[in-house]
Design a protein around this motif. Structure first.
Motif, PDB file in Angstrom:
ATOM      1  N   TYR A   1       0.829  -1.211   0.000  1.00 23.74           N
ATOM      2  CA  TYR A   1       0.000   0.000   0.000  1.00 23.74           C
ATOM      3  C   TYR A   1       0.861   1.259   0.000  1.00 23.74           C
ATOM      4  CZ  TYR A   1      -4.803  -1.661   0.161  1.00 23.74           C
ATOM      5  OH  TYR A   1      -6.025  -2.183  -0.195  1.00 23.74           O
ATOM      6  N   ALA A   2       1.968   1.233   0.760  1.00 21.16           N
ATOM      7  CA  ALA A   2       2.836   2.422   0.783  1.00 21.16           C
ATOM      8  C   ALA A   2       3.354   2.701  -0.622  1.00 21.16           C
ATOM      9  CB  ALA A   2       3.984   2.211   1.763  1.00 21.16           C
ATOM     10  N   MET A   3       3.759   1.645  -1.315  1.00 21.21           N
ATOM     11  CA  MET A   3       4.212   1.825  -2.693  1.00 21.21           C
ATOM     12  C   MET A   3       3.043   2.258  -3.581  1.00 21.21           C
ATOM     13  SD  MET A   3       6.432   1.820  -5.044  1.00 21.21           S
ATOM     14  CE  MET A   3       7.924   0.854  -5.139  1.00 21.21           C
ATOM     15  N   GLY A   4       1.896   1.607  -3.393  1.00 19.82           N
ATOM     16  CA  GLY A   4       0.719   1.941  -4.194  1.00 19.82           C
ATOM     17  C   GLY A   4       0.324   3.403  -4.039  1.00 19.82           C
ATOM     18  N   MET A   5       0.420   3.922  -2.827  1.00 21.82           N
ATOM     19  CA  MET A   5       0.062   5.317  -2.597  1.00 21.82           C
ATOM     20  C   MET A   5       0.985   6.246  -3.377  1.00 21.82           C
ATOM     21  SD  MET A   5      -0.779   4.951   1.434  1.00 21.82           S
ATOM     22  CE  MET A   5      -1.166   6.636   1.913  1.00 21.82           C
TER      23      MET A   5
ATOM     24  N   LEU B   1       2.558   5.461  -6.155  1.00 22.16           N
ATOM     25  CA  LEU B   1       2.241   5.311  -7.580  1.00 22.16           C
ATOM     26  C   LEU B   1       0.942   6.054  -7.908  1.00 22.16           C
ATOM     27  CD1 LEU B   1       3.216   1.557  -8.099  1.00 22.16           C
ATOM     28  CD2 LEU B   1       4.564   3.603  -8.611  1.00 22.16           C
ATOM     29  N   MET B   2      -0.004   6.084  -6.983  1.00 28.38           N
ATOM     30  CA  MET B   2      -1.244   6.837  -7.191  1.00 28.38           C
ATOM     31  C   MET B   2      -0.946   8.322  -7.340  1.00 28.38           C
ATOM     32  SD  MET B   2      -3.777   4.839  -7.341  1.00 28.38           S
ATOM     33  CE  MET B   2      -5.391   5.520  -7.003  1.00 28.38           C
TER      34      MET B   2
ATOM     35  N   HIS C   1      -0.294  12.709   2.690  1.00 27.31           N
ATOM     36  CA  HIS C   1       0.735  13.719   2.416  1.00 27.31           C
ATOM     37  C   HIS C   1       2.109  13.093   2.497  1.00 27.31           C
ATOM     38  CE1 HIS C   1      -1.782  17.253   2.059  1.00 27.31           C
ATOM     39  NE2 HIS C   1      -2.557  16.695   2.964  1.00 27.31           N
ATOM     40  N   GLY C   2       2.976  13.559   1.636  1.00 27.16           N
ATOM     41  CA  GLY C   2       4.340  13.042   1.642  1.00 27.16           C
ATOM     42  C   GLY C   2       4.546  11.910   0.662  1.00 27.16           C
ATOM     43  N   PHE C   3       3.464  11.224   0.314  1.00 26.20           N
ATOM     44  CA  PHE C   3       3.633  10.059  -0.551  1.00 26.20           C
ATOM     45  C   PHE C   3       3.940  10.417  -2.000  1.00 26.20           C
ATOM     46  CE2 PHE C   3       2.038   7.703   3.021  1.00 26.20           C
ATOM     47  CZ  PHE C   3       2.740   6.522   2.929  1.00 26.20           C
TER      48      PHE C   3
ATOM     49  N   PHE D   1      -1.981   2.381 -12.111  1.00 31.94           N
ATOM     50  CA  PHE D   1      -0.723   3.121 -12.010  1.00 31.94           C
ATOM     51  C   PHE D   1      -0.182   3.395 -13.406  1.00 31.94           C
ATOM     52  CE2 PHE D   1      -0.497  -0.068  -8.391  1.00 31.94           C
ATOM     53  CZ  PHE D   1      -1.140   0.768  -7.493  1.00 31.94           C
ATOM     54  N   LYS D   2       0.501   4.538 -13.532  1.00 27.64           N
ATOM     55  CA  LYS D   2       1.043   4.896 -14.848  1.00 27.64           C
ATOM     56  C   LYS D   2       2.547   4.679 -14.915  1.00 27.64           C
ATOM     57  CE  LYS D   2      -2.840   6.929 -16.443  1.00 27.64           C
ATOM     58  NZ  LYS D   2      -3.823   5.836 -16.224  1.00 27.64           N
TER      59      LYS D   2
END
Ligand SMILES: Nc1ncnc2c1ncn2[C@@H]1O[C@H](COP(=O)(O)OP(=O)(O)OP(=O)(O)O)[C@@H](O)[C@H]1O
Ligand SMILES: [Mg+2]
Lengths: 384, 256
Positions: free
Chosen positions: A88-92, A94-95, A126-128, A194-195
């Protein structure tokens, strides 16, 4: 057996085989994918790069579990949670990188938030947009959760089945939470569409080849770290705790701190595995928290062999390869096969596949030699 | 100052001071106003029928069980009832379990190495390097507990008696002031039993040693003061001769 004199890496034959294989994969797969045209017999197709990359992420996850289960004797049935949190941290991130290229074209909010009529980004998003921050969260979020969970569980001396059950409850609770739309993680659908990553198109074979190589490198790095830990005195204390917790305690070891250390390191490794997994499969959703997923990890490790680290890697790759094959060929049967595999391993190969390989298991090596010699002699006698 | 506190301070060479300790499990009194004083360098045998509370007494001293009442002090002023097992072990109280417990999947050498006196922190363990001097100490211990030939064998492959010896060796590696040794000769041959008595006699002096045992021949060979426990309290104390002739002791043992 020499003592303390053998190098923590060079003295581990199975580990060297693993590291060499990873190096070959990390270089070879991208080369055969990008360097050769589809007409070549040696060409590795794009889908295969993604599939192998996924296996490597699972291998890293299995290695993380082996560190706590194989060495410290902590049977976690909730490691999927740490994996999913890293994911999820990575997904956020990428979002956030999608920016205004979403369906709604909103530059400030991900699509699912626009859809929910949210006006602003929740504080925890925030921060992601910063890659470095997101990578920090990949290890910190699972690490902190594991630390807090372990602090309470190990200090209250919850062990055995009870501990396994609460790890399972933990991942189950997180799954329910992440299913909720108002949590702000995309609910049911999770994070997807994700792009690109750091400006590189995620569909581009070159990007995917790099992600693959990074996954191989991560497994290698985790192995070296894990091996450094387990070959040290700390590793022997973990095994001592696994085998006779009371004895270790009365020798003056603060058992809870040792468990906490292994547990937290393991959760961080699982988080990294999740973070590498998400860009390669293109989605993270609450299903990754599902309890059966965590149980599968246990099966990978059991099949490969506990307490060697490389056994866990082998188990994860083999079982997932079988899963890919059989869910295609005989989808209804896969779950039964998985269960059967687990039972068969428990009954016939308690040390897993690597435990059955004579050159891998050091203390038993002599035993195997002896058994083989007896076998040969019997053969000779028959022949004469 | 209460009389007890005065005693505690005056009895400077009392290493282990157990006074008026009671422990109950679900209403059953496993220890009942038990008092025991062990002086520095002393060898003490504790006998008593099954369920007398011998193991529970060790549990209280080593922090495994908290007493409901009573005082447990170590070296005069350290209140053991406030500390946990690891802390108490590091202060210098070693314990051998009733059922011999060693790290079965590690070698005899590694078992002793894990028991070496020294700091026990997580990071210290991660970067620990065995010094040549420490290695020598382990090898000396291997000779002392007659396991030199089994140095690199897995502890799980040892005989019952050898495991008992290994565990005693592990205690000694901790360099404790007090050793609590629960039934060390269970499962040993007569010869091994004799050797164990000799070893414990040799250890005493430099350490205080409290030995729980049922085997009377062994207790006789220890040649030390004997405490008889019964139903959680001290029934008699003195030389083995004296307690064996004590009318109440005879009743307890014969009346069973
Ligand atoms: N944790 C516990 N919970 C309940 N009862 C206990 C517990 N520990 C000990 N007891 C009981 O307390 C009594 C004293 O037990 P303890 O083990 O101290 O006896 P012992 O003198 O060591 O006996 P043995 O010679 O059989 O080892 C026994 O009746 C035992 O069943
Ligand atoms: Mg007992």
């Amino acid at each position: 057996m020499t003592h303390g004199k053998s190098h923590f890496l060079l003295g581990d034959r199975g580990g060297l085989v693993l590291l060499a294989s990873l190096a070959v994969l990390a270089v070879g797969v991208p080369a055969l994918n990008l360097g050769l045209g589809p007409e070549s017999a040696l060409h590795v197709p794009d889908y295969m790069v993604g599939l192998l990359g996924k296996y490597l992420c699972f291998a890293l996850l299995a290695l993380a579990l082996d560190l706590v289960w194989g060495y410290a004797g902590i049977l976690s049935l909730g490691h999927g949670a740490f994996f999913a949190l890293g994911g999820y941290a990575m997904g956020m991130h990428l979002m956030r990188e999608i920016g205004d290229r979403g369906v709604y074209g909103n530059p400030d909010l991900p699509d699912f938030m626009v859809f929910l009529n949210w006006q602003e980004l929740p504080w925890y998003w925030h921060g992601f947009d910063n890659f470095g921050f997101a990578m920090l969260m990949v290890v910190l979020v699972p690490g902190v959760l594991a630390f807090v969970f372990g602090w309470f569980a190990f200090r209250s001396r919850v062990t055995g089945v009870y501990l396994s059950i609460i790890t399972q409850a933990m991942t189950f609770a997180l799954m329910l939470a992440f299913f909720r739309n108002d949590m702000g993680f995309g609910g049911n659908n999770g994070l997807t569409d994700f792009k690109d990553i750091l400006g590189h198109d995620l569909q581009d074979p070159a990007t995917r080849a790099v992600l693959f190589s990074l996954s191989a490198a991560a497994v290698g790095a985790a192995f070296v770290i894990g091996r450094f830990i387990t070959a040290s005195r700390l590793g022997r204390v973990l095994v001592a705790i696994r085998d006779a917790e009371g004895r270790a305690r009365f020798l003056g070891y603060r058992v809870e701190y040792y468990k906490l250390f292994a547990w937290t390191v393991s959760a961080m490794m699982a988080g990294v595995a999740g973070a590498l997994y998400v860009p390669q499969v293109g989605i993270i959703n609450p299903g990754e928290f599902a309890p059966p997923g965590s149980i599968e990890i246990v099966i990978w490790v059991a099949v490969g062999g506990r307490g060697t680290l490389y056994g866990a890697v082998l188990g994860a790759v083999l079982v997932n390869y079988a899963k890919t094959y059989f869910t295609g060929a005989l989808p209804e049967l896969w779950l039964f096969m998985l269960g059967g595999l687990f039972i068969a391993t428990t009954l016939f190969l308690p040390k897993g596949i690597v435990g059955a390989l004579p050159m891998m298991t050091d203390p038993e090596r002599g035993q195997w030699r002896k058994a083989l010699a007896v076998f040969r002699n019997v053969g000779k006698r028959k022949a004469s | 100052m209460t009389p007890i506190e005065r005693d505690k301070i005056e009895a400077k060479d009392t290493v282990l001071y157990v006074d008026g300790v009671s422990v109950s499990f679900d209403g059953f009194k496993a220890l009942n106003n038990l008092s025991l004083y062990v002086v520095a360098g002393e060898l003490r045998a504790i006998i008593g029928p099954n369920g007398a509370g011998k193991t529970t007494m060790m549990d209280v001293v080593t922090g495994k069980t908290r007493p409901d009442e009573g005082l447990v002090f170590f070296q005069g002023d350290i209140d053991l009832t406030k500390l946990d097992e690891a802390r108490i072990a590091n202060l210098g109280i070693g314990r051998k379990f009733q059922k011999p417990t060693v790290f079965e999947t590690q070698t005899v050498f590694e078992n002793l190495e894990l028991s070496l006196a020294g700091r026990r922190g997580v990071l210290e363990s991660l970067f620990f390097k065995l010094s040549a001097e420490q290695g020598d100490r382990i090898d000396e211990m291997l000779d002392r507990i007659a396991l030199a030939a089994q140095r690199d064998h897995l502890a799980g492959s040892l005989s019952h008696g050898q495991k008992q010896w290994l565990e005693i060796g592990m205690l000694l590696m901790q360099e404790p002031d007090v050793l609590l040794v629960d039934e060390p000769v269970a499962g040993m041959t007569d010869a091994e039993t004799e050797q164990t008595a000799a070893l414990l006699r040799e250890i005493a002096g430099a350490h205080s040693v409290v030995v729980v045992e049922h085997d009377m021949e062994f207790v006789r060979a220890l040649e030390c003061r004997v405490t008889v426990l019964h139903e959680g309290s001290v029934l008699a104390e003195g030389s083995l001769e004296a307690v064996q002739n004590d009318q109440r002791v005879i009743e307890v043992y014969l009346g069973r």
